[in-house]
Design a protein around this motif. Structure first.
Motif, short mmCIF file in Angstrom:
data_model
loop_
_atom_site.label_atom_id
_atom_site.label_comp_id
_atom_site.label_asym_id
_atom_site.label_seq_id
_atom_site.Cartn_x
_atom_site.Cartn_y
_atom_site.Cartn_z
N SER A 19 39.01 13.64 35.08
CA SER A 19 39.08 14.16 33.70
C SER A 19 39.74 15.52 33.56
CB SER A 19 37.69 14.26 33.06
OG SER A 19 37.13 13.01 32.89
N THR A 20 40.40 15.99 34.59
CA THR A 20 41.08 17.27 34.48
C THR A 20 42.13 17.23 33.36
OG1 THR A 20 40.76 17.55 36.84
CG2 THR A 20 42.36 19.01 35.82
N CYS A 21 42.66 16.04 33.10
CA CYS A 21 43.70 15.90 32.08
C CYS A 21 43.14 16.01 30.66
CB CYS A 21 44.41 14.56 32.26
SG CYS A 21 43.28 13.15 32.33
N ARG A 22 41.83 15.91 30.53
CA ARG A 22 41.25 15.85 29.19
C ARG A 22 41.36 17.19 28.45
NH1 ARG A 22 35.96 13.06 27.98
NH2 ARG A 22 35.75 13.00 30.23
N TRP A 23 41.20 18.24 29.19
CA TRP A 23 41.07 19.58 28.63
C TRP A 23 42.19 19.90 27.64
CZ3 TRP A 23 41.11 24.52 32.17
CH2 TRP A 23 40.82 25.63 31.41
N THR A 24 43.43 19.61 28.06
CA THR A 24 44.55 20.00 27.22
C THR A 24 45.23 18.81 26.57
OG1 THR A 24 45.87 19.96 29.21
CG2 THR A 24 45.09 22.11 28.50
N CYS A 25 44.57 17.67 26.57
CA CYS A 25 45.22 16.46 26.03
C CYS A 25 45.40 16.55 24.53
CB CYS A 25 44.39 15.24 26.39
SG CYS A 25 45.06 13.74 25.66
N THR A 26 46.61 16.28 24.08
CA THR A 26 46.93 16.35 22.66
C THR A 26 46.07 15.38 21.86
OG1 THR A 26 49.20 16.80 23.30
CG2 THR A 26 48.84 16.12 21.03
N SER A 27 45.96 14.16 22.32
CA SER A 27 45.23 13.19 21.51
C SER A 27 43.72 13.34 21.64
CB SER A 27 45.68 11.75 21.81
OG SER A 27 45.74 11.51 23.18
N TYR A 28 43.23 13.82 22.80
CA TYR A 28 41.78 14.02 22.91
C TYR A 28 41.33 15.10 21.93
CZ TYR A 28 37.12 14.65 24.67
OH TYR A 28 35.75 14.73 24.74
N GLU A 29 42.16 16.12 21.82
CA GLU A 29 41.82 17.21 20.90
C GLU A 29 41.72 16.69 19.46
OE1 GLU A 29 43.07 21.86 20.32
OE2 GLU A 29 44.56 20.45 21.04
N GLU A 30 42.56 15.72 19.15
CA GLU A 30 42.58 15.19 17.78
C GLU A 30 41.46 14.19 17.55
OE1 GLU A 30 44.01 15.96 15.12
OE2 GLU A 30 43.71 14.18 13.88
N TRP A 31 41.25 13.27 18.51
CA TRP A 31 40.29 12.19 18.28
C TRP A 31 38.93 12.41 18.95
CZ3 TRP A 31 45.53 10.70 18.29
CH2 TRP A 31 45.95 9.97 17.17
N GLY A 32 38.92 13.20 20.02
CA GLY A 32 37.66 13.50 20.71
C GLY A 32 36.96 12.27 21.26
N SER A 33 37.73 11.30 21.68
CA SER A 33 37.11 10.07 22.17
C SER A 33 37.49 9.83 23.62
CB SER A 33 37.57 8.90 21.31
OG SER A 33 37.44 7.69 22.01
N GLU A 34 36.59 9.22 24.34
CA GLU A 34 36.81 8.90 25.76
C GLU A 34 38.03 7.97 25.93
OE1 GLU A 34 34.64 10.53 27.60
OE2 GLU A 34 34.99 9.75 29.60
N ALA A 35 38.37 7.23 24.88
CA ALA A 35 39.50 6.30 24.98
C ALA A 35 40.82 6.99 24.70
CB ALA A 35 39.30 5.16 23.99
N MET A 36 40.76 8.26 24.30
CA MET A 36 41.97 8.92 23.80
C MET A 36 42.44 10.07 24.68
SD MET A 36 42.68 7.17 21.10
CE MET A 36 42.12 6.40 19.59
N PHE A 37 42.43 9.88 25.97
CA PHE A 37 43.13 10.82 26.86
C PHE A 37 43.55 10.02 28.09
CE2 PHE A 37 40.28 11.85 30.44
CZ PHE A 37 39.10 11.24 30.00
N ALA A 38 44.43 10.62 28.88
CA ALA A 38 45.08 9.85 29.94
C ALA A 38 44.08 9.12 30.85
CB ALA A 38 45.98 10.76 30.76
N GLY A 39 43.14 9.87 31.42
CA GLY A 39 42.18 9.26 32.35
C GLY A 39 41.35 8.18 31.68
N GLY A 40 40.94 8.44 30.43
CA GLY A 40 40.14 7.47 29.69
C GLY A 40 40.93 6.20 29.43
N ARG A 41 42.21 6.38 29.07
CA ARG A 41 43.05 5.20 28.81
C ARG A 41 43.21 4.36 30.07
NH1 ARG A 41 46.16 9.02 25.87
NH2 ARG A 41 45.76 8.76 23.66
#
Lengths: 581, 405
Positions: free
Chosen positions: B23-45
């Motif tokens: 989940s290191t990729c989550r911190w700065t993920c553009t879409s995670y910041e917008e949606w805040g969902s586990e499905a919306m960042f690279a590792g989650g996808r």
């Protein structure tokens, strides 16, 4: 119930209403994502166990958490609190379905108190964000996890452990000043002052709290004093006693950091140097990697060019004058152990790499981790024992020294999860690694679900007893993160339950039928009425098999996970050898 | 291992297992910041992909939505300890989704339709592609330097095309332009997986009739052959998306035909930086404002152009260039790329708005970028949220300060 959902549709609707539609989901694809932690569990484990939640909610305030818990306790819905799920001990894995409470939307910095040198944050804030914000104020936290770029503050508090800064300042337990916790009945307490709320659950017992003297393990004396501060009770309790919503942490001024790296030709020289360095200096972070770790990094072109392959990273903190003294001593003890102090560039590189031990995963492509605390005095023996034990495995070990004179030793076993059976059987390695550590005087690193059988030695008998009493009084139906801290039963998956039922139903008539054919003298002599020689008898036996099947399912679902892991380990070891060869 | 994977969604499992779930990729993920969902960042996808593939789950709209809610800005790749090539994986995945008829998401398919019919994703008529050209612009038909205008400048922000040609003219260059023969660079199609896609036309009775097949390779090869036949050996770009696609994607499609690109590519910020270095550029006017520079993902992280735009900006008299907290390799995405703007317009504007707030935090009164798509998105955010900041691209600034308008 073979596989019924724990939450009825009407309850799902109500929960969505409480938390807000945008922050609630019961869709299948979401549940998969929120029902696992970082560990790549063998796929077969997921087939065997029922580890999927019914719904996930992202509360945005303490009040919402409180309302959710009240509702869930009333409707008997298990609740599994989680941060970003970056720990690998199963602490956030649902064991009885239920509702996952993902705390990451409660991620504010509420206040920074420069007088008391504390910061109050929402439990869901990422460590990395907190560090950045504090840095802007010239401040920092004394210890943070190596997973700081991704893990949450509440998550580390709940799981416990040590990290960067722990060599000087201790683990997360020593950093927490106060917690806001929502108890299972929805009551919100501040652990630093509301000890009386907890004390009432212990009425009639001999135990009262006295956490002030021994920071490491919660202890209590059998006298009449009641301490108001029960913070220690909730740290590393894995959400089994309540949901942490806010955390107050100690902070320190941002100071100069000076990383130094030394390399050694053998593990023996390195461990001696570690002992000397800890005795003579006060590093902020003292970390090492073994020669195997170095070799793997070298294979990937990531290893720094050093004289030896056993590497120590020591980072010191303080004023220029303080640092000068520490650096001198470091040089002295490295030289005395035949080590070489490497260049500043290498030191800086290793310090910057502190968050990324997992780079060696490229060689896997999977990694099976395991971690255990070992006394620094026994580190050499421990490393030798591990070396002897895992002769046929490829693995690397790193470790960080804590302020308790222990080493948090972390092993990474290279594996390939696509080879499903071999990967499943390889699970024994993580368990054996911990066992070796325990035999060398160590203790478990964190409890979660997989290490629940080690709760007694981890928490200490007295503390565990207190936790149990509080749990029994506040959560008699065991709905708060069930199966964590207190070892729970297996809760097998629907498919596996069916398999047991089918096997027992078919197996009994088949065995009896074959026995009638192969050894008729025995069956006719002892159990003639059980041999299915007529159709009606066969039906009768299938009926009996069905009943026994249901009984077998119930029994199988009551077996504790720890028991299965202990009993299954020799078989895993054997099958791993067979499948790998 | 492949036998365990579904037949109609046979995605390479080797790529999935590389991710360690850290989940290191989550911190700065553009879409995670917008949606805040586990499905919306690279590792989650990737975890979701794994669940779908391993459990043979039917591909539903949630999956498609999650896979398309990514701007492919590659901040995740930058942060990933293992360097999982997430950008490539997600683009591959989108390609597979289109192949099995489950993608692209929402109305993104309309871009493919429009490129097929009119050679641009905006739907403007192909014959009007060169209408932005003003009489004062000097364009030649024998220069070895070409200018790839791109669809956004041609149909949406003509001032960018005008400013760029004026800039080139200022240095005595009369570039070749393909005009109506210029087709889309295919960036939006490649990013959204529309590499090969059947094109249908709705009949009067409501049924759909196949009218052809969109093939990115043929469009790209058309552009390459056009430049080649005109003797162009260097192409200048004002659009970072076109620049990235030509530099990194076109060679793959052209190589399939057995060739390497017959020209070099240069972003206009690189072009200006060279002129500056050679001492051939002298600003006529200064710009007395505090500015900050936004690194477009396609220009920065993807191709590695970070310093040249800054050198050009810093050389402007009176200018005060300050950096936002996230800059260069760590730059935050504006939210427009990877089909996010087309598929999730409002969310893309939210993301742009947050980036503008970062510019305001450092006291900037002007946000400079060097990508037409970033500019378009920032302007939408300014219009919607009323931020008090000027949005300009380097070529706009050049044109103004050199009094070329």
């Amino acid at each position: 119930m073979l596989d019924g959902r724990m939450i009825r549709v009407v309850n799902l609707r109500k929960l969505a209403e409480i938390v807000g539609e945008d922050y609630f989901s019961s869709e299948d694809y979401m549940l998969d994502l929120y029902s696992a932690d970082i560990a790549a569990l063998p796929e077969m484990v997921n087939d065997l166990l029922r580890t999927k939640a019914d719904a996930v909610a992202q509360p945005t305030s303490t009040e919402i958490v409180s309302r959710i818990l009240k509702y869930c306790m009333d409707k008997r819905i298990p609740v599994i609190p989680r941060g970003h799920g970056t720990s690998g001990y199963g602490g956030v894995v649902p064991t009885r379905r239920g509702l996952v409470l993902e705390m990451t939307r409660m991620n504010e910095i509420h206040s920074i108190d420069k007088g008391k040198m504390t910061v109050e944050v929402g439990a869901g804030i990422i460590w990395g964000h907190l560090l950045e914000e504090l840095e802007d104020e010239g401040l920092t936290v004394a210890a943070y996890p190596t997973s700081a770029p991704s893990s949450t503050v509440g998550g580390w508090v709940a799981a416990g452990g040590t990290g960067i800064g722990s060599t000087k300042y201790g683990g997360i337990r020593e950093q927490v000043v106060d917690l806001e916790v929502v108890l299972p009945d929805g009551t919100v307490i501040r652990t630093a002052k509301d000890g009386k709320v907890i004390a009432q659950f212990l009425k009639g017992s001999d135990y009262v709290f006295n956490p002030g003297h021994d920071l490491y393990q919660f202890g209590f004396l059998e006298d009449e004093r009641v301490n108001d501060n029960v913070t220690d009770l909730f740290v590393d309790s894995n959400g089994a006693l309540g949901v942490i919503t806010k955390v107050v942490l100690k902070i320190i001024p941002l100071r100069n950091l000076k990383p130094l790296v030394a390399s050694f030709r053998s593990g023996q020289l390195m461990t001696h140097a570690l002992e000397n360095i800890v005795a003579a200096t006060r590093p902020f972070f003292l970390h090492f990697i073994t020669g195997d770790f170095y070799q793997m990094q070298a294979e990937l072109g990531l290893a720094p060019k050093t004289s030896g392959e056993w590497i120590i990273l020591a980072t010191y903190e303080g004023t220029e004058d303080e640092l000068a003294g520490e650096v001198e001593k470091f040089h002295h003890f490295v030289n005395r152990n035949n080590g070489i102090v490497e260049s500043e560039e290498i030191a800086q590189h290793e310090w910057e790499e502190r968050f990324y031990p997992m780079r060696i995963k490229r060689l896997g492509p999977s990694l099976a981790p395991s971690e255990v605390y070992v006394p620094l005095d026994n580190l050499e023996e421990f490393l030798e024992a591990v070396d002897q034990h895992f002769k046929n495995e490829r693995y690397a070990i790193e470790g960080a020294v804590t302020n308790k004179g222990e080493v948090a030793a972390l092993a990474w076993f290279l594996d390939d999860e696509r080879k499903k059976i071999s990967f499943l059987m390889g699970w024994y390695r993580s368990l054996d690694f911990i066992d070796i550590g325990l035999k060398k005087g160590g203790r478990a690193y964190s409890i979660g679900m997989w290490n629940a059988p080690l709760s007694r030695s981890f928490y200490g008998e007295k503390r565990l007893k207190t936790m149990y009493k509080v749990k029994r009084q506040t959560d008699s139906k065991n709905l708060m993160n069930p199966g964590k801290v207190f070892s729970g039963p297996l809760n097998l998956s629907f498919r596996f339950n069916l398999l047991i039922l089918f096997a027992v139903t078919i197996a009994i008539p088949t065995v009896l039928f074959l026995a009638g054919l192969l050894v008729p003298e025995i069956t006719n002599a002892y159990i003639p009425w059980l041999v299915p020689d007529t159709f009606s008898k066969l039906l009768w036996l299938i009926g009996l098999g069905l009943i026994l099947g249901v009984v077998a399912i119930e029994v199988a679902n009551m077996i504790p996970i720890g028991f299965v892991l202990t009993m299954g380990r020799p078989f895993m070891r054997l099958f791993r050898r067979i499948w790998r060869s | 291992m492949r036998r365990l994977f579904t037949k109609n969604f046979d995605f390479d499992p080797d790529k999935i297992v590389m991710c360690s779930n850290c989940s290191t990729c989550r911190w700065t993920c553009t879409s995670y910041e917008e949606w805040g969902s586990e499905a919306m960042f690279a590792g989650g996808r990737l975890r979701m992909l794994r669940a779908y593939v391993e459990k043979n789950l039917p591909i539903d709209e949630h999956f498609v939505e999650a896979i398309y809610s990514c701007s492919v800005c590659e901040q995740c790749v930058e942060r990933c300890p293992i360097k999982v090539p997430y950008g490539e994986i997600v683009e591959d995945l989108r390609k597979r989704l289109v192949e099995i008829g489950k993608g692209p998401y929402g109305k993104l398919g309309a871009m493919g339709d429009r490129v097929f019919h009119e050679h641009n994703p905006y739907g403007g008529e192909a014959k009007e592609r060169a209408n932005w050209i003003t009489p004062d612009l000097k364009i030649s038909d024998d220069s070895n330097i070409g200018y790839f205008v791109g669809c956004t400048a041609s149909y949406r922000r003509p001032e960018i095309g005008v400013a760029t040609v004026r800039m080139l003219n200022h240095f005595g260059i009369e570039p070749q332009i393909l005009g109506t023969d210029e087709y889309c660079c295919c960036s939006p199609l490649i990013r959204t997986g529309q590499i090969v896609m059947p094109i249908f036309k709705k009949q009067e009775d409501g049924s759909k009739k196949k009218v052809g097949t969109l093939d990115v390779k043929s469009i790209i090869n058309h552009n390459i052959e056009e430049f080649k036949s005109r003797g162009v050996d260097q192409i200048i770009y004002s659009c970072s998306g076109c620049f990235r696609t030509t530099t990194l994607d076109w060679p793959k499609f052209y190589r399939e035909k057995g060739g390497i690109l017959p020209f070099s590519t240069q972003h206009l910020s690189q072009f200006l930086a060279v002129k500056l270095k050679k001492g051939e550029m002298k600003w006529k006017n200064g710009y007395n404002e505090r500015v900050t520079y936004h690194d477009p993902c396609h220009l920065g992280r993807h191709v590695g152009v970070f310093e040249e735009p800054r050198e050009v900006i810093k050389s402007i008299p009176g200018i005060d260039l300050v950096e936002m907290d996230r800059n260069r390799y760590e730059s935050k995405c504006c939210g427009a790329g990877g089909g996010l703007k087309g598929g999730f317009g409002e969310n893309a504007t939210n993301i742009a708005s947050r980036r503008i707030e970062q510019a305001l935090e450092v006291g900037a009164t002007t946000l400079i970028s060097s990508c037409v798509f970033c500019k378009l998105n920032f302007l939408d955010a300014v219009k919607r949220d009323g931020h008090d900041i000027k949005i300009v691209n380097i070529e706009d600034l050049f044109s103004d300060l050199m009094e070329l308008g």
